[in-house]
Design an enzyme around this catalytic site. Sequence first.
Site, PDB file in Angstrom:
ATOM      1  N   CYS A   1     -15.909  51.650  12.465  1.00 45.54           N
ATOM      2  CA  CYS A   1     -16.888  51.215  11.591  1.00 45.54           C
ATOM      3  C   CYS A   1     -16.756  50.833  10.108  1.00 45.54           C
ATOM      4  CB  CYS A   1     -18.148  52.128  11.771  1.00 45.54           C
ATOM      5  SG  CYS A   1     -18.496  52.566  13.642  1.00 45.54           S
TER       6      CYS A   1
ATOM      7  N   HIS B   1      -9.524  57.484   2.060  1.00 46.79           N
ATOM      8  CA  HIS B   1      -8.609  57.398   3.344  1.00 46.79           C
ATOM      9  C   HIS B   1      -7.912  58.930   3.383  1.00 46.79           C
ATOM     10  CE1 HIS B   1      -6.428  56.977   7.153  1.00 46.79           C
ATOM     11  NE2 HIS B   1      -6.684  55.525   6.902  1.00 46.79           N
TER      12      HIS B   1
ATOM     13  N   HIS C   1     -31.101  51.454  -3.887  1.00 48.34           N
ATOM     14  CA  HIS C   1     -31.035  51.423  -2.233  1.00 48.34           C
ATOM     15  C   HIS C   1     -29.676  51.826  -1.804  1.00 48.34           C
ATOM     16  CE1 HIS C   1     -34.587  48.767  -2.843  1.00 48.34           C
ATOM     17  NE2 HIS C   1     -33.925  48.182  -3.679  1.00 48.34           N
TER      18      HIS C   1
ATOM     19  N   ASN D   1     -25.850  51.672  17.031  1.00 46.80           N
ATOM     20  CA  ASN D   1     -25.101  51.730  16.016  1.00 46.80           C
ATOM     21  C   ASN D   1     -24.146  50.437  16.306  1.00 46.80           C
ATOM     22  OD1 ASN D   1     -22.505  52.063  14.611  1.00 46.80           O
ATOM     23  ND2 ASN D   1     -22.014  54.039  15.438  1.00 46.80           N
TER      24      ASN D   1
END
Length: 508
Positions: free
Chosen positions: A252, A331, A412, A449
């Site tokens: 994702c 990562h 936001h 999702n």
Amino acid sequence: MSKESEEFSTEIVQRGVENSGPNAGSLSFSVRVRPRLPDFLSSVNLKYVKLGYGYLISHRLYLLLAPPLLAALITHIGKFTWEDLCEKYNLIEALFITALLSLMLYLYIDLTPRSIYLLDFSCFRPPNEYKISKAEFVELAKKSGNFNDAAIEFQARVLKKSGIGDETYMPKGVFRPGQRTSLNDGREEVSMVMFGAVKDLLAATKVKPKDIKILIVNCGILNTTPSLSSMIINHFKLRHDIHSFNLGGMGCAAGITAIDLAKDLLDAYPRTYALVVNTEAVSHTWYGGNDIDLLLPNCFFRMGAAAIMLSNFHLDRWRAKYEIKQLVRTHIGMDNRSYKSIHQKEDSEGRKGLAVSKDVIEVGGHALKANITTLGPLVLPVSEQLHFFTNLIFKKRKTKPYIPDYKLAFEHMCFLATSKKVLDEIQKNLELTEEYMEASRKTLKRFGNTSSSSIWYELAYLELNSRIKRGDRICQIAFGSGFMCNSVVWKALRNNGSPKQSPWIEDE
């Protein structure tokens, strides 16, 4: 209590009373450990604070040094009179300083990163025949004969607590009795969602396919030959010298990785359009077996795709919606537990599925904490950073360091719509209001999702509700296998609301 134990909530479950043996009459207990996000407010890793300031200095040092140097040179040149210029040595000095000034101006302009603009984006909404409710999902799973009672019960229980509504979309062909999804199923699905999103985007931006010089497509599980990017090139007849890339296996978070790649390419190629397409093939992530460890993605992943048009044309600033400001990629795959938290594997019958570890929430929490700590120096107000360092230097022992208020950095926030539990944990640890979480929760409920495209459905929700005002800063954060956490910050160049095309607007 150790730091590790503080990051978990424990539940003591009484197992019963032994009635025989040497331990007769004693109680036996088991401890069920529920992984949670790390407590962001209890500690701070200075390694990531240092990394954030390293990014800030390396990207902005010339902006700090150049103005005073230019001002000094211009002031020095201003002291020359006409009589001075008539003298040989002063003339040579003036010419030298002028040449040096011209060189500095050239380097300043050349080293300054080009502004990258987001002209528009489009999120695809599948036809209504692909809608599926939670009850219909369970019913189709029963009729398929592909799952035993335990597998069906597990999926029904997860769906109930997932935060997903009854109007999400998925290919119902995955419920075919006794059949595994084919490569053709995946191709048909991504063709529909990708082509639909790109078609709407081209219509909205008025950009001609032949003017697109960069194409980046990401899809986690499905990787075809020819590639998905080649499918788009063939369908829309893009130019023969296009720079095309196909990202796979990143989950994702790959959508923001694709934006980062597009940004780097746009820095290298002036006067260029870049098309980025985020998608996932539900029919290829689907698992039709009974291994509980592989059933979780079935409950959350749904159909969707987003197409984004980026530009580095200076004149496009006047029609663009957003400008990219910061992008940070984290990562943590060097840690084995993080590396193995999401991975594709086969069950005992050779069926492929996506395994999600019980550690994934904790792993994701550590990745998120590292990412926003690095991002902080790039986005937080100076007052918050000074308050943080003052508290860090003069704080008393055994007191928690002051953690800056990230709500002051963004108007936001769009978090990947993974699950209700994950969004609850993020809200709690970052001390966010319901307004900051609304777009993520609404997207999870309405679309499920949709993987890397999820954060774009959230931004579309904010636009539809006229939340985006000129100057607003929007932070998109996504997680992915590896394990990684990526974030990108956009600045609104105009008021963005009531779009003509939106996945949230139902057809009449």
